[in-house]
Design a protein around this motif. Sequence first.
Motif, mmCIF file in Angstrom:
data_model
loop_
_atom_site.group_PDB
_atom_site.id
_atom_site.type_symbol
_atom_site.label_atom_id
_atom_site.label_comp_id
_atom_site.label_asym_id
_atom_site.label_seq_id
_atom_site.Cartn_x
_atom_site.Cartn_y
_atom_site.Cartn_z
ATOM 1 N N LEU A 70 -14.314 4.537 10.884
ATOM 2 C CA LEU A 70 -15.456 4.155 10.147
ATOM 3 C C LEU A 70 -16.798 4.610 10.672
ATOM 4 N N LEU A 71 -17.031 4.335 11.882
ATOM 5 C CA LEU A 71 -18.271 4.821 12.673
ATOM 6 C C LEU A 71 -18.524 6.346 12.770
ATOM 7 N N ALA A 72 -17.587 7.052 12.877
ATOM 8 C CA ALA A 72 -17.384 8.619 12.824
ATOM 9 C C ALA A 72 -17.677 9.001 11.513
ATOM 10 N N HIS A 73 -17.572 8.398 10.442
ATOM 11 C CA HIS A 73 -17.737 9.024 9.092
ATOM 12 C C HIS A 73 -19.146 8.690 8.703
ATOM 13 N N LEU A 74 -19.808 7.510 9.177
ATOM 14 C CA LEU A 74 -21.172 7.208 8.697
ATOM 15 C C LEU A 74 -22.251 8.036 9.254
ATOM 16 N N GLN A 75 -22.988 8.281 8.346
ATOM 17 C CA GLN A 75 -24.217 9.193 8.718
ATOM 18 C C GLN A 75 -25.533 8.509 8.647
ATOM 19 N N ILE A 76 -25.381 7.354 8.819
ATOM 20 C CA ILE A 76 -26.579 6.380 9.351
ATOM 21 C C ILE A 76 -26.348 5.643 10.701
ATOM 22 N N PRO A 77 -27.280 5.196 11.272
ATOM 23 C CA PRO A 77 -26.973 4.154 12.487
ATOM 24 C C PRO A 77 -26.080 3.386 12.240
ATOM 25 N N ALA A 78 -24.991 3.172 12.987
ATOM 26 C CA ALA A 78 -24.175 2.075 13.026
ATOM 27 C C ALA A 78 -23.556 1.919 14.202
ATOM 28 N N PHE A 79 -23.181 0.555 14.458
ATOM 29 C CA PHE A 79 -22.693 0.096 15.848
ATOM 30 C C PHE A 79 -21.862 -0.992 15.765
ATOM 31 N N VAL A 80 -21.019 -1.501 16.606
ATOM 32 C CA VAL A 80 -20.188 -2.892 16.762
ATOM 33 C C VAL A 80 -20.574 -3.608 17.728
ATOM 34 N N GLU A 81 -20.905 -4.825 17.541
ATOM 35 C CA GLU A 81 -21.524 -5.742 18.465
ATOM 36 C C GLU A 81 -20.500 -7.136 18.582
ATOM 37 N N GLY A 82 -20.715 -7.517 19.709
ATOM 38 C CA GLY A 82 -19.826 -8.947 19.802
ATOM 39 C C GLY A 82 -20.789 -10.164 19.709
ATOM 40 N N ARG A 83 -20.019 -11.094 19.864
ATOM 41 C CA ARG A 83 -20.796 -12.385 19.604
ATOM 42 C C ARG A 83 -22.152 -12.721 20.724
ATOM 43 N N ALA A 84 -22.016 -12.012 21.631
ATOM 44 C CA ALA A 84 -23.164 -12.108 22.685
ATOM 45 C C ALA A 84 -24.168 -10.941 22.484
ATOM 46 N N PHE A 85 -24.148 -10.174 21.527
ATOM 47 C CA PHE A 85 -24.925 -8.982 21.222
ATOM 48 C C PHE A 85 -24.572 -7.795 22.203
ATOM 49 N N ASP A 86 -23.475 -7.684 22.630
ATOM 50 C CA ASP A 86 -22.794 -6.564 23.418
ATOM 51 C C ASP A 86 -22.587 -5.509 22.519
ATOM 52 N N LEU B 250 -20.286 -2.787 21.668
ATOM 53 C CA LEU B 250 -18.883 -2.593 21.897
ATOM 54 C C LEU B 250 -18.472 -0.911 21.223
ATOM 55 N N ALA B 251 -19.236 -0.381 20.366
ATOM 56 C CA ALA B 251 -18.922 0.812 20.117
ATOM 57 C C ALA B 251 -20.279 1.314 19.250
ATOM 58 N N SER B 252 -20.511 2.653 18.990
ATOM 59 C CA SER B 252 -21.572 3.096 18.357
ATOM 60 C C SER B 252 -21.288 4.634 17.891
ATOM 61 N N ASN B 253 -22.020 4.833 16.796
ATOM 62 C CA ASN B 253 -21.974 6.390 16.296
ATOM 63 C C ASN B 253 -23.109 7.160 16.954
ATOM 64 N N PRO B 254 -23.150 8.513 16.979
ATOM 65 C CA PRO B 254 -24.225 9.294 17.314
ATOM 66 C C PRO B 254 -25.685 8.979 16.817
ATOM 67 N N MET B 255 -25.514 8.519 15.443
ATOM 68 C CA MET B 255 -26.913 8.232 14.889
ATOM 69 C C MET B 255 -27.432 6.981 15.402
ATOM 70 N N ALA B 256 -26.654 6.100 15.837
ATOM 71 C CA ALA B 256 -27.238 4.720 16.617
ATOM 72 C C ALA B 256 -27.681 5.180 17.714
ATOM 73 N N VAL B 257 -27.052 6.029 18.588
ATOM 74 C CA VAL B 257 -27.727 6.449 20.060
ATOM 75 C C VAL B 257 -29.073 7.077 19.753
ATOM 76 N N ALA B 258 -29.137 8.016 18.668
ATOM 77 C CA ALA B 258 -30.163 8.876 18.400
ATOM 78 C C ALA B 258 -31.358 8.042 18.120
ATOM 79 N N LEU B 259 -30.935 6.893 17.477
ATOM 80 C CA LEU B 259 -32.135 5.820 17.164
ATOM 81 C C LEU B 259 -32.538 5.295 18.114
ATOM 82 N N SER B 260 -31.628 4.733 19.048
ATOM 83 C CA SER B 260 -31.943 3.933 20.375
ATOM 84 C C SER B 260 -30.970 4.202 21.357
ATOM 85 N N PRO B 261 -31.422 4.937 22.563
ATOM 86 C CA PRO B 261 -30.156 4.971 23.663
ATOM 87 C C PRO B 261 -29.750 3.626 24.138
ATOM 88 N N ARG B 262 -30.310 2.602 23.785
ATOM 89 C CA ARG B 262 -29.885 1.206 24.192
ATOM 90 C C ARG B 262 -28.756 0.659 23.385
#
Length: 290
Positions: free
Chosen positions: A114-130, A132-144
């Motif tokens: 799903l992340l690979a197909h989304l054209q908007i910033p998207a990522f997966v986080e855990g309960r402690a805000f870690d 866990l995965a992100s797509n290129p648009m999320a990293v382009a939005l923020s390297p963090r």
Amino acid sequence: MKDEESDNRLGSYLRARRELVSPAQAGIPSGGNRRVPGLRREEVALLAGISADYYLRLERGRDKNPSPQVLESLARVLQLDDIERTYLLGLVAARPRAPRRKQPEHVPARVHELLAHLQIPAFVEGRAFDVLASNPMAVALSPRLRPGQNRLRSLLLDPEEQAFHQDWTKATADFVAALRTTIGDDTDNPRFVELVGELALSSERFRTLWARHDVRSLDGGTTTVHHPVVGELRLHRDKLAIDDVILVVYYPDKDSDSDEKLRLLASLSHTESAGTAHERPADIPDPKTP
């Protein structure tokens, strides 16, 4: 988090919340010799209709089973909202539980797809805000937003992330309150213990917010950020629970200025990625060269 706070969570919460309610907010004339920033214990007890001695026992952890009626009265006096009231009731409703096995947080394969197909910033986080995965648009939005980062740690300790948020003060307050809500009675979770301990040592802002015992839900909303390349972006945020992890997506209003800037960012990110992919080490000849 095996400390006085975790051993007496109800008392710690009551004390922190009464210190945030001014006498004026409670309808009490403020005198000139007050030694506490908020309400006195006796004032909370009077307004809640319970004895001062009983309220003292609650704060000191000598009575950990007040009735729902008492808690509702205290929630009214302390001016708690619905989320805070639910949290207060949960402090008493929680019962001793068997130790839970700590399973590593896992991102399902279908979510990576799903992340690979989304054209908007998207990522997966855990309960402690870690992250866990992100797509290129999320990293382009923020390297963090690269996997392995922690959003709360970045927000509190990374100057670039601090400059990224238009309202950093509100963002930090929201994140810390959401973390306390998420932790709930899972105070022995090693990841939570590690993160809270690290931030308590390294961030004065975290220590201040943690002492307030704010609780909040950090789900949908709208935020404004300052991207170093495309400038100001106004983005909506939605969070979707998938198994034990959370999918987070950011998106602008359609055909808005932020929508145009996000498309520009996508184009720049794609160009940069393509350029990197076609770079070749100097000692390897290009096969197209005769």
